[in-house]
Design a protein around this motif. Structure first.
Motif, mmCIF file in Angstrom:
data_model
loop_
_atom_site.group_PDB
_atom_site.id
_atom_site.type_symbol
_atom_site.label_atom_id
_atom_site.label_comp_id
_atom_site.label_asym_id
_atom_site.label_seq_id
_atom_site.Cartn_x
_atom_site.Cartn_y
_atom_site.Cartn_z
ATOM 1 N N ASN A 173 45.692 67.458 34.791
ATOM 2 C CA ASN A 173 45.996 68.505 35.769
ATOM 3 C C ASN A 173 47.391 68.349 36.357
ATOM 4 N N ILE A 174 47.797 67.116 36.629
ATOM 5 C CA ILE A 174 49.134 66.883 37.175
ATOM 6 C C ILE A 174 50.197 67.256 36.151
ATOM 7 N N ASN A 175 50.028 66.835 34.912
ATOM 8 C CA ASN A 175 51.020 67.153 33.878
ATOM 9 C C ASN A 175 51.120 68.654 33.638
ATOM 10 N N ALA A 176 49.999 69.358 33.798
ATOM 11 C CA ALA A 176 50.020 70.813 33.613
ATOM 12 C C ALA A 176 50.857 71.510 34.678
ATOM 13 N N LEU A 177 50.994 70.896 35.843
ATOM 14 C CA LEU A 177 51.797 71.471 36.929
ATOM 15 C C LEU A 177 53.294 71.260 36.707
ATOM 16 N N LYS A 178 53.650 70.340 35.806
ATOM 17 C CA LYS A 178 55.055 70.010 35.513
ATOM 18 C C LYS A 178 55.840 69.716 36.798
ATOM 19 N N PRO A 179 55.384 68.743 37.586
ATOM 20 C CA PRO A 179 56.061 68.456 38.855
ATOM 21 C C PRO A 179 57.345 67.660 38.649
ATOM 22 N N ASP A 180 58.215 67.731 39.654
ATOM 23 C CA ASP A 180 59.397 66.868 39.667
ATOM 24 C C ASP A 180 59.045 65.481 40.199
ATOM 25 N N LEU A 181 57.949 65.436 40.976
ATOM 26 C CA LEU A 181 57.615 64.224 41.717
ATOM 27 C C LEU A 181 56.110 64.204 41.963
ATOM 28 N N VAL A 182 55.504 63.019 41.893
ATOM 29 C CA VAL A 182 54.073 62.863 42.169
ATOM 30 C C VAL A 182 53.903 61.877 43.318
ATOM 31 N N LEU A 183 53.068 62.229 44.293
ATOM 32 C CA LEU A 183 52.820 61.384 45.461
ATOM 33 C C LEU A 183 51.339 61.049 45.572
ATOM 34 N N PHE A 184 51.045 59.758 45.767
ATOM 35 C CA PHE A 184 49.684 59.282 45.983
ATOM 36 C C PHE A 184 49.619 58.587 47.353
ATOM 37 N N PRO A 185 49.223 59.275 48.412
ATOM 38 C CA PRO A 185 49.185 58.630 49.732
ATOM 39 C C PRO A 185 47.877 57.877 50.030
ATOM 40 N N GLY A 186 47.518 56.947 49.171
ATOM 41 C CA GLY A 186 46.493 55.977 49.532
ATOM 42 C C GLY A 186 45.091 56.200 49.010
ATOM 43 N N ASP A 187 44.315 55.081 49.048
ATOM 44 C CA ASP A 187 42.952 54.987 48.519
ATOM 45 C C ASP A 187 42.922 55.357 47.043
ATOM 46 N N ILE A 188 43.756 54.663 46.292
ATOM 47 C CA ILE A 188 43.820 54.869 44.850
ATOM 48 C C ILE A 188 42.594 54.255 44.186
ATOM 49 N N MET A 189 42.133 53.109 44.696
ATOM 50 C CA MET A 189 40.921 52.488 44.160
ATOM 51 C C MET A 189 39.850 52.427 45.257
ATOM 52 N N ASP A 190 38.647 52.038 44.853
ATOM 53 C CA ASP A 190 37.516 52.023 45.776
ATOM 54 C C ASP A 190 37.080 50.589 46.058
ATOM 55 N N ASP A 191 37.834 49.897 46.894
ATOM 56 C CA ASP A 191 37.497 48.550 47.397
ATOM 57 C C ASP A 191 37.587 47.431 46.354
ATOM 58 N N ASP A 192 36.911 47.596 45.230
ATOM 59 C CA ASP A 192 36.817 46.519 44.246
ATOM 60 C C ASP A 192 37.782 46.787 43.085
ATOM 61 N N ILE A 193 38.664 45.845 42.842
ATOM 62 C CA ILE A 193 39.684 46.052 41.808
ATOM 63 C C ILE A 193 39.161 45.855 40.392
ATOM 64 N N GLU A 194 38.030 45.148 40.228
ATOM 65 C CA GLU A 194 37.555 44.847 38.878
ATOM 66 C C GLU A 194 37.186 46.107 38.082
ATOM 67 N N PRO A 195 36.379 47.039 38.630
ATOM 68 C CA PRO A 195 36.127 48.284 37.874
ATOM 69 C C PRO A 195 37.398 49.093 37.653
ATOM 70 N N PHE A 196 38.302 49.043 38.613
ATOM 71 C CA PHE A 196 39.568 49.766 38.513
ATOM 72 C C PHE A 196 40.362 49.291 37.297
ATOM 73 N N LEU A 197 40.398 47.982 37.112
ATOM 74 C CA LEU A 197 41.105 47.421 35.959
ATOM 75 C C LEU A 197 40.263 47.530 34.696
ATOM 76 N N GLY A 198 38.949 47.302 34.835
ATOM 77 C CA GLY A 198 38.054 47.316 33.677
ATOM 78 C C GLY A 198 37.986 48.668 32.999
ATOM 79 N N LYS A 199 38.152 49.739 33.745
ATOM 80 C CA LYS A 199 38.127 51.088 33.180
ATOM 81 C C LYS A 199 39.528 51.559 32.751
ATOM 82 N N ASN A 200 40.484 50.636 32.788
ATOM 83 C CA ASN A 200 41.861 50.925 32.326
ATOM 84 C C ASN A 200 42.513 52.083 33.089
ATOM 85 N N ILE A 201 42.226 52.160 34.371
ATOM 86 C CA ILE A 201 42.796 53.242 35.173
ATOM 87 C C ILE A 201 44.321 53.151 35.229
#
Length: 364
Positions: A173-201
């Motif tokens: 969806n982001i690539n379809a918008l063809k933005p000049d800039l992408v901003l992520f203001p927080g809560d990228i993962m949900d507390d535990d980093i292991e599933p975040f890394l394990g799912k290759n996010i």
């Protein structure tokens, strides 16, 4: 104060649980009357469901218990919506020729069907995002292109519930918008980093075709490992930092409000050239007055989820000056997202998973 509030919530939760459990048992008796063993199995299953969410938070990272607890919260919520209407219908059946047992049996099936429909709608709202667009003008001169196309997403809560497929949808969806800039203001993962890394996010986020800048939120724990994982994708995490982009504007990213040692906004704002646009990433939407007084032109935030499940928006609307959408305060523009992901349970009612597009026009 917190102990008293906790005790009150504990009592309310168990009273509602008793109400739901009693309704379930009344309906089951219309199907399996006279079997005592069913009663004990029913009570055991209900107790396991009732505490599954809390056990899942305690056993951090247990996939099965976390999933059971997440879906139980949705079942609990939708049952509370549907059962009062079912009870009222059964009560009114007294004034008809329909036998009470027959009314209870069929209203039980209707209630299950209604919960299933609401559950499907809640999943749709959570997993199928919508793009919301805002256009603002910042009366400052910049060199070159007089327009900046920003894609913004907050509160992805990537982990067990918001997994790789949801991350792929975000990237597409982001690539379809063809933005000049992408901003992520927080809560990228949900507390535990292991599933975040394990799912290759992180590897999936690396496929975003525009520069990505982020700040961290209250659920982005294990900061060292998370920062390393995010920055390995080419993302730039602003952790109480300011950076000048293309010599045209300044981005400032703050630590979360709950983080120790967070710098005051005036200290960070001093690092920006006030004659050029200044954009602030701050996970929790507070301190609009301070931002305006210190020359911030655009503030992007998340955190609120807009309550995620109705009527939660009634509470977030009272808690925050802007709990969702666009608000201008003097020279300050604020955009708060209801979030791309979700917390606790993978359903949304009265809100929708979203990606925000902000088109910024500068003074020519």
């Amino acid at each position: 104060m917190f102990a008293v509030t906790g005790a009150i919530l504990f009592i309310i939760y168990h009273l509602i649980l008793l109400y739901i459990g009693w309704n379930g048992w009344v309906w089951l008796r219309t199907l399996w009357s006279g079997r005592r063993s069913i009663r004990y199995v029913y009570i055991l299953v209900l107790m396991l469901l009732a505490y599954s969410f809390f056990i899942g938070r305690w056993l951090d990272g247990n996939v099965i218990i976390t999933l059971i607890g997440a879906y139980w919260l949705a079942l609990f919520y939708f049952s509370l919506m549907v059962l009062p209407l079912a009870n009222l219908t059964v009560f009114l059946s007294r004034f008809t020729r329909v036998p009470r047992a027959q009314a209870e049996k069929w209203m039980g099936w209707v209630a299950i069907g209604a919960v299933a429909v609401l559950f499907a709608l809640g999943l749709f709202n959570a997993y199928i995002p919508v793009v919301r667009s805002y256009e603002i003008t910042i009366p400052k001169k910049v060199e070159g292109k007089q327009e900046l196309r920003i894609a913004m997403a907050s509160d992805m809560h990537f982990g067990i519930l918001s997994g790789s497929n949801h991350a792929k949808r975000l990237v597409e969806n982001i690539n379809a918008l063809k933005p000049d800039l992408v901003l992520f203001p927080g809560d990228i993962m949900d507390d535990d980093i292991e599933p975040f890394l394990g799912k290759n996010i992180p590897q999936l986020l690396q496929q975003i075709e525009a520069p990505v800048y982020a700040s961290l939120g209250n659920h982005d724990r294990m900061h060292g490992r998370l920062l390393e994982a995010l920055e390995s994708t080419g993302m730039e995490v602003l952790y109480d930092e300011a950076v000048v982009v293309d010599d045209r504007f300044t981005l400032i990213g703050r630590k979360d409000r709950r983080d120790r040692g967070r710098l005051e906004l005036p200290q960070l704002a001093k690092q920006a050239d006030p004659s050029k646009p200044v954009i602030l990433l701050d996970h929790q939407p507070y301190d609009f007055d301070i931002a305006q007084q210190n020359g911030i032109d655009l503030l992007v935030a998340g955190h609120t989820h807009r309550g995620q499940i109705a009527p939660g928006f009634l509470f977030t609307g009272r808690m925050y000056e802007n709990d969702w959408g666009y608000l201008q305060k003097g020279s300050l523009h604020t955009v708060v997202s209801s979030g791309y992901g979700f917390w606790g349970t993978p359903v949304r009612m009265g809100t929708r998973s979203e990606i925000v597009q902000i088109i910024v026009k500068f003074q020519s």
